[in-house]
Write a protein that holds these residues in place. Structure first.
Motif, short mmCIF file in Angstrom:
data_model
loop_
_atom_site.label_atom_id
_atom_site.label_comp_id
_atom_site.label_asym_id
_atom_site.label_seq_id
_atom_site.Cartn_x
_atom_site.Cartn_y
_atom_site.Cartn_z
N GLY A 112 0.82 -1.22 0.00
CA GLY A 112 0.00 0.00 0.00
C GLY A 112 0.84 1.25 0.00
N VAL A 247 -6.65 7.32 8.72
CA VAL A 247 -7.68 7.36 7.67
C VAL A 247 -8.65 8.50 7.92
N THR A 263 -7.52 8.19 -7.18
CA THR A 263 -7.81 6.77 -7.08
C THR A 263 -6.63 6.00 -6.51
N ALA A 266 -6.34 6.80 -2.75
CA ALA A 266 -7.40 6.10 -2.01
C ALA A 266 -7.12 4.61 -1.94
N SER A 267 -6.60 4.04 -3.05
CA SER A 267 -6.26 2.62 -3.06
C SER A 267 -5.15 2.33 -2.07
N ALA A 270 -6.54 2.36 1.41
CA ALA A 270 -7.37 1.17 1.62
C ALA A 270 -6.51 -0.07 1.83
N LEU A 273 -4.89 0.09 5.29
CA LEU A 273 -5.90 -0.19 6.32
C LEU A 273 -6.27 -1.67 6.33
N PHE A 274 -6.41 -2.26 5.14
CA PHE A 274 -6.75 -3.69 5.05
C PHE A 274 -5.64 -4.54 5.67
#
Length: 305
Positions: A112, A247, A263, A266-267, A270, A273-274
């Motif tokens: 990420g 976040v 994008t 944001a990816s 994400a 965070l995942f």
């Protein structure tokens, strides 16, 4: 913090002001007998806390520099390597060997980070990214050292927070002068920048004072909450809560400062965070005692006694 850093070229003085406000709040709370124990200032204790205080100053300073050079919405990405660094530090310092699934979670978080920095397509400050990576390393080491520093103050989270804020404020004062922030501080305090302020806008000095007051009070409360979090959980679990907070900060940056969250950005957030949530799940499963059918559950010796 970002609101103030947009108007000042003295991030270390801003940090010192926050620390000074926290120290003042400790003294006021102690005078009003709001604390469970009376504050002390023992030189032997100070000597034992020098490593942690040094890491605290460096970590907070680099965090402020990171936030100064990157957007508030990108701050979470720039400091996205905190979890992998913390796992590595725990392995080296605490000899806590991670499982394959924990390593996989760290790999996801690292992916990420690289997505946000290199595959986003948006121009980012490499200096800000550098400060973010170094800040992540220091934060990871600091969170692990806190576990050992608690022994120096007899396990008292409140005492550790008091010593950390007080010693950090003392040591940071000469450092900000050596860093060359003296002229910027003079310009700020004597209103030289007031002439450049737009009509109807809040002056840089008022922005600095208001921002310092708000962040100083919140910093005082957060320092105690963070130490309690590390004390009752683990350094890495504490980092996960910080990731979720990041976040929320990214969304606030988009709302307040009109930051553009692409994008790719944001990816990146994400994925980070995942990976953090996946780590939390794995860590929870690993902490559960394994009881197989038809076997006895192992009991600790001290429990039997």
């Amino acid at each position: 913090n970002k609101w103030v850093l947009n108007t000042t070229s003295a991030p270390l003085f801003f940090l010192w002001t926050q620390l000074a406000i926290a120290v003042l709040m400790f003294l006021v709370s102690d005078a009003m007998r709001l604390l469970p124990d009376k504050l002390t200032f023992d030189l032997d204790t100070c000597k034992g806390l020098v490593p942690m205080v040094g890491l605290n100053i460096i970590g907070l300073s680099f965090s402020n520099y990171t936030l100064k050079y990157v957007d508030a919405s990108f701050y979470q990405v720039a400091r996205g390597l905190v979890l992998p660094f913390t796992v590595c530090t725990s392995f080296v310092v605490l000899h806590s060997r991670p499982s394959l699934l924990i390593i996989l979670a760290c790999a996801v978080v690292t992916l990420g980070f690289f997505v946000g920095v290199f595959l986003d397509g948006t121009t980012v400050s490499l200096l800000g990214v550098f400060f973010g990576v170094v800040s992540s390393m220091i934060t990871a080491l600091h969170s692990v050292v806190i576990k050992r520093s608690l022994d120096v103050v007899g396990g008292s989270t409140l005492a550790l927070s008091w010593y950390t804020n007080a010693l950090s404020a003392i040591f940071l004062a000469p450092i900000l002068l050596l860093a060359g922030e003296g002229p910027s501080v003079v310009k700020l305090l004597f209103g030289v920048d007031e002439l450049l302020a737009e009509k109807g806008a809040m002056s840089p000095l008022k922005t600095f004072l208001l921002g310092s007051l708000v962040t100083g009070i919140l910093g005082f409360l957060m320092s105690i909450a963070s130490l309690l979090s590390i004390k009752v959980t683990s350094p890495i679990t504490h980092m996960v809560s910080s990731a979720v907070r990041g976040v929320a900060a990214s969304l606030l940056g988009m709302w307040l400062f009109h930051d553009i969250i692409t994008t790719g950005r944001a990816s990146s957030i994400a994925i980070i965070l995942f990976g953090s949530i996946f780590y939390t799940y794995v860590k929870h499963k690993e902490s559960q005692p394994a009881v197989a059918s038809g076997t006895y559950e192992r009991v600790r010796g001290e429990d039997v006694e």
